[in-house]
Scaffold this motif. Structure first.
Motif, PDB file in Angstrom:
ATOM      1  N   THR A   1       0.872  -1.136  -0.177  1.00  0.00           N
ATOM      2  CA  THR A   1      -0.128  -0.082  -0.048  1.00  0.00           C
ATOM      3  C   THR A   1       0.946   1.365   0.040  1.00  0.00           C
ATOM      4  N   VAL A   2       0.380   2.399  -0.305  1.00  0.00           N
ATOM      5  CA  VAL A   2       1.107   3.347  -0.710  1.00  0.00           C
ATOM      6  C   VAL A   2       0.602   4.725   0.309  1.00  0.00           C
ATOM      7  N   ARG A   3       1.311   5.363   0.938  1.00  0.00           N
ATOM      8  CA  ARG A   3       1.156   6.583   1.522  1.00  0.00           C
ATOM      9  C   ARG A   3       1.748   8.031   1.207  1.00  0.00           C
ATOM     10  N   SER A   4       0.959   8.897   1.081  1.00  0.00           N
ATOM     11  CA  SER A   4       1.340  10.315   0.661  1.00  0.00           C
ATOM     12  C   SER A   4       1.302  10.990   1.927  1.00  0.00           C
ATOM     13  N   GLY A   5      -0.077  11.574   2.067  1.00  0.00           N
ATOM     14  CA  GLY A   5      -0.316  12.432   3.174  1.00  0.00           C
ATOM     15  C   GLY A   5      -0.905  11.962   4.502  1.00  0.00           C
TER      16      GLY A   5
ATOM     17  N   LEU B   1      -2.096  -3.689  -6.538  1.00  0.00           N
ATOM     18  CA  LEU B   1      -2.526  -2.863  -5.660  1.00  0.00           C
ATOM     19  C   LEU B   1      -4.281  -2.898  -5.554  1.00  0.00           C
ATOM     20  N   HIS B   2      -4.552  -3.021  -4.358  1.00  0.00           N
ATOM     21  CA  HIS B   2      -6.021  -3.446  -3.956  1.00  0.00           C
ATOM     22  C   HIS B   2      -6.254  -3.032  -2.650  1.00  0.00           C
TER      23      HIS B   2
ATOM     24  N   GLY C   1      -9.151   7.852  -8.789  1.00  0.00           N
ATOM     25  CA  GLY C   1      -8.848   7.609  -7.418  1.00  0.00           C
ATOM     26  C   GLY C   1      -7.629   6.763  -7.269  1.00  0.00           C
ATOM     27  N   GLY C   2      -7.150   6.672  -6.019  1.00  0.00           N
ATOM     28  CA  GLY C   2      -5.612   6.391  -5.562  1.00  0.00           C
ATOM     29  C   GLY C   2      -5.682   5.014  -5.419  1.00  0.00           C
ATOM     30  N   GLY C   3      -4.282   4.250  -5.371  1.00  0.00           N
ATOM     31  CA  GLY C   3      -4.265   2.906  -4.970  1.00  0.00           C
ATOM     32  C   GLY C   3      -4.913   1.996  -6.116  1.00  0.00           C
ATOM     33  N   ASN C   4      -4.956   2.353  -7.353  1.00  0.00           N
ATOM     34  CA  ASN C   4      -5.393   1.587  -8.337  1.00  0.00           C
ATOM     35  C   ASN C   4      -4.710   0.946  -9.461  1.00  0.00           C
TER      36      ASN C   4
ATOM     37  N   VAL D   1      -4.898  14.499  -6.088  1.00  0.00           N
ATOM     38  CA  VAL D   1      -5.147  14.836  -7.609  1.00  0.00           C
ATOM     39  C   VAL D   1      -5.630  13.780  -8.564  1.00  0.00           C
ATOM     40  N   CYS D   2      -5.213  12.377  -8.209  1.00  0.00           N
ATOM     41  CA  CYS D   2      -6.056  11.267  -8.878  1.00  0.00           C
ATOM     42  C   CYS D   2      -7.434  10.901  -8.565  1.00  0.00           C
ATOM     43  N   GLY D   3      -7.777  11.681  -7.436  1.00  0.00           N
ATOM     44  CA  GLY D   3      -9.322  11.680  -6.991  1.00  0.00           C
ATOM     45  C   GLY D   3     -10.225  12.843  -7.584  1.00  0.00           C
ATOM     46  N   GLY D   4      -9.425  13.588  -8.396  1.00  0.00           N
ATOM     47  CA  GLY D   4     -10.003  14.769  -8.788  1.00  0.00           C
ATOM     48  C   GLY D   4      -9.587  16.145  -8.565  1.00  0.00           C
TER      49      GLY D   4
END
Length: 540
Positions: A103-107, A532-533, A234-237, A175-178
């Motif tokens: 899994t990936v974490r940004s903020g 990634l799921h 969306g993220g993580g896709n 960003v990737c969520g809109g």
């Protein structure tokens, strides 16, 4: 290294790490993935470094995993702390090779537990926060916070990304969520300016990570689809985004004009409350077009749960254009009697970083019932402070004002309900304008004819109270929309993927509508083995 070896069989000694590094680079070359072109010489020193691991016995472990929602404790096998795209690639390859979930974490601001990954690997991008110019593109690394991004773009280049107001949110997921914020009616969504992504995908060699590649609009049909999917998918896709490339960003406004108005619940009977909601919705329905003169104006209305008649309905207004728009809106929304009794003026900040309105300066006499600040200072006013709590959020888009049945439900639930917490609320935000200038298919954001965005919220601190608070907000939401949720129709228009909610039914349609099938096609291209799921990731 001996300590690492004792912790896990997946760790190797120094010589093994060097061998792994060499063979991985060789594999990247075999796949035809050339090493990244360095757009800044300063990046060279870290580009081919090795990421480091933070384990549970490290004093940093809990701090690096704690996010804005304390409902989701996270106990990965280790955190992979990365400072370059190459290091992310190395971390992903090692995790996949050892059959560990990534899994990936940004903020750390995900509303649900999509990054929770017990015994797996959490890739931390927060050290990757450079913001710079490269040719015609503004490049933002995925670990940058919104606040850092805004500040750098403002001071270095005089441009803005029309994103969210919470400065601690990471660019990677936003960003990737809109990406929606106070300037979106005037300039559109953050993702509308996205022209390229640097991405680590998982589509070759049995699902192993590929060396990071950059995809730009106009480069190829495949690249067009990949960028499109990251404009609201969306993220993580699809893969791990390490850089975003933006183009033609709008200029920074010189000033931001602000006002806040708070009216105690006891000032409203049902008819007055219903009139307030109708006025709010009808105003934005009237001024919903891409060329509306009210597009520089953003308004949010917070309607809190009233406990024993307490609480106040609060409006926050931001305008980057003609400040007279604030007065015009206020006069259309409220009666003179309501304004006479309202608290007016910007809230002050106490030593805890919490905002108070009682000691604020009063609203000036019209004309000029607003406060004007240079843009950088004005935009920080609503940035908020991160106070850790447990929370649950839900969302809805609206294409028309509230129907009578929904107004009645809001009144019964928020004014006369039996929920014993002031932490519950509904926030209404103005929407439309330039957001609606694009069609539903031009980006993955399919909500392009709405007038309002709604966010249902509740916050608390005790884990034992989770069922009570989550039960209240889910029941509230069900009373508004029924079993199916805010299904797109003449009034409603689904949900916002960045306000993730695992309890909504048919999330595929509520988030993405008819764009979901196309997003699945991109998922099958980039991550066919579903490396990634999470609970609401795009299905293969």
């Amino acid at each position: 290294m001996k300590q690492d070896k004792n912790r896990s069989g997946i760790n190797r000694d120094v010589s093994s790490r060097r061998h792994f590094l060499k063979t991985s680079l060789a594999m990247g070359g075999a796949l035809g993935a050339a090493p990244l072109m360095l757009s800044n010489p300063a990046a060279a020193s870290s580009q081919y470094g090795q990421y480091h691991k933070v384990y549970a016995d490290d004093a940093r472990y809990d701090s690096m995993l704690t996010g804005s929602n304390l409902r989701f404790p996270n106990q990965p096998g280790y955190i992979a702390v990365c400072s370059s795209a190459h290091e992310v690639y190395m971390a992903a390859r090692e995790a996949v090779a050892n059959h560990l979930r990534l899994t990936v974490r940004s903020g750390g601001h995900c509303y649900e537990g999509f990054v929770v990954n017990d015994q797996g690997v959490v890739v931390d991008l927060s050290n990757m926060d450079r913001v710079y110019r490269s040719d015609d593109y503004y490049v933002v690394e995925a670990g940058a916070s919104l606040g850092h991004t805004y500040k750098t773009l403002f001071k270095e280049f005089g441009v803005i990304i029309p994103g969210g107001s919470c400065f601690g949110v990471g660019v990677g997921g936003h960003v990737c969520g809109g990406g929606f914020g106070i300037h979106s009616r005037q300039y559109g969504l953050s993702s509308d300016y996205l022209a390229g992504v640097e991405l680590i995908s998982f589509d070759q060699w049995g699902g192993q990570a590929n060396y990071p590649r950059t995809y730009f609009k106009g480069q190829s049909a495949r690249a067009d689809e990949i960028v499109w999917a990251h404009q609201g998918g969306g993220g993580g896709n699809f893969g791990i985004v390490t850089k975003y490339f933006f183009k033609d960003l709008p200029p920074v406004p010189a000033y931001l004009h602000l006002q806040e108005i708070a009216l105690p619940w006891h000032l409203f009977d049902y008819d007055q409350f219903a009139a307030l909601l109708r006025n709010f919705g009808e105003f934005w329905q009237t001024h919903n077009g891409p060329d509306s003169r009210f597009n520089p104006l953003h308004v949010s209305m917070a309607i809190p749960n009233s406990v024993g008649g307490s609480g106040e309905i609060r409006l926050s207004l931001y305008c980057s254009g003609d400040p007279a728009l604030i007065d015009e809106f206020i006069d259309r929304l409220f009666t003179p009697a309501q304004l006479q009794d309202a608290k007016k003026g910007l809230r002050t900040t106490n030593h805890m970083g919490l905002q108070e309105q009682e000691n604020a300066p009063q609203r000036p006499v019209p004309p000029g019932s607003y406060f004007s600040m240079p843009w950088w200072y004005g935009t920080q006013y609503g940035a908020g402070t991160l106070v850790g709590a447990r929370g649950k959020n839900k969302s809805a888009y609206m294409k028309k004002p509230f129907p009578e049945a929904q107004i009645q439900t809001l009144w019964n639930t928020l004014r006369h309900g039996d929920y014993l917490s002031p932490g519950g609320m509904l926030q209404l935000s103005s929407y439309g304008g330039q957001i609606n200038a694009l069609s539903q298919k031009e980006t993955a954001v399919s909500h392009r004819d709405s007038i309002m965005k709604l966010q249902y919220q509740t916050y608390w601190f005790e884990a034992a109270q989770d069922p009570y608070h989550i039960g209240w907000i889910n029941d509230f939401y069900h009373a508004m929309y029924g079993d199916a949720g805010p299904v797109p129709d003449e009034v409603m228009d689904g949900c916002y993927v960045n306000y993730a909610d695992v309890d909504i039914p048919d999330w595929q349609h509520l988030y993405y509508k008819h764009n979901y099938v196309r997003l699945q096609q991109v998922k099958r291209q980039l991550d066919p083995h579903n490396q990634l799921h999470h609970a609401q990731s795009i299905e293969v």
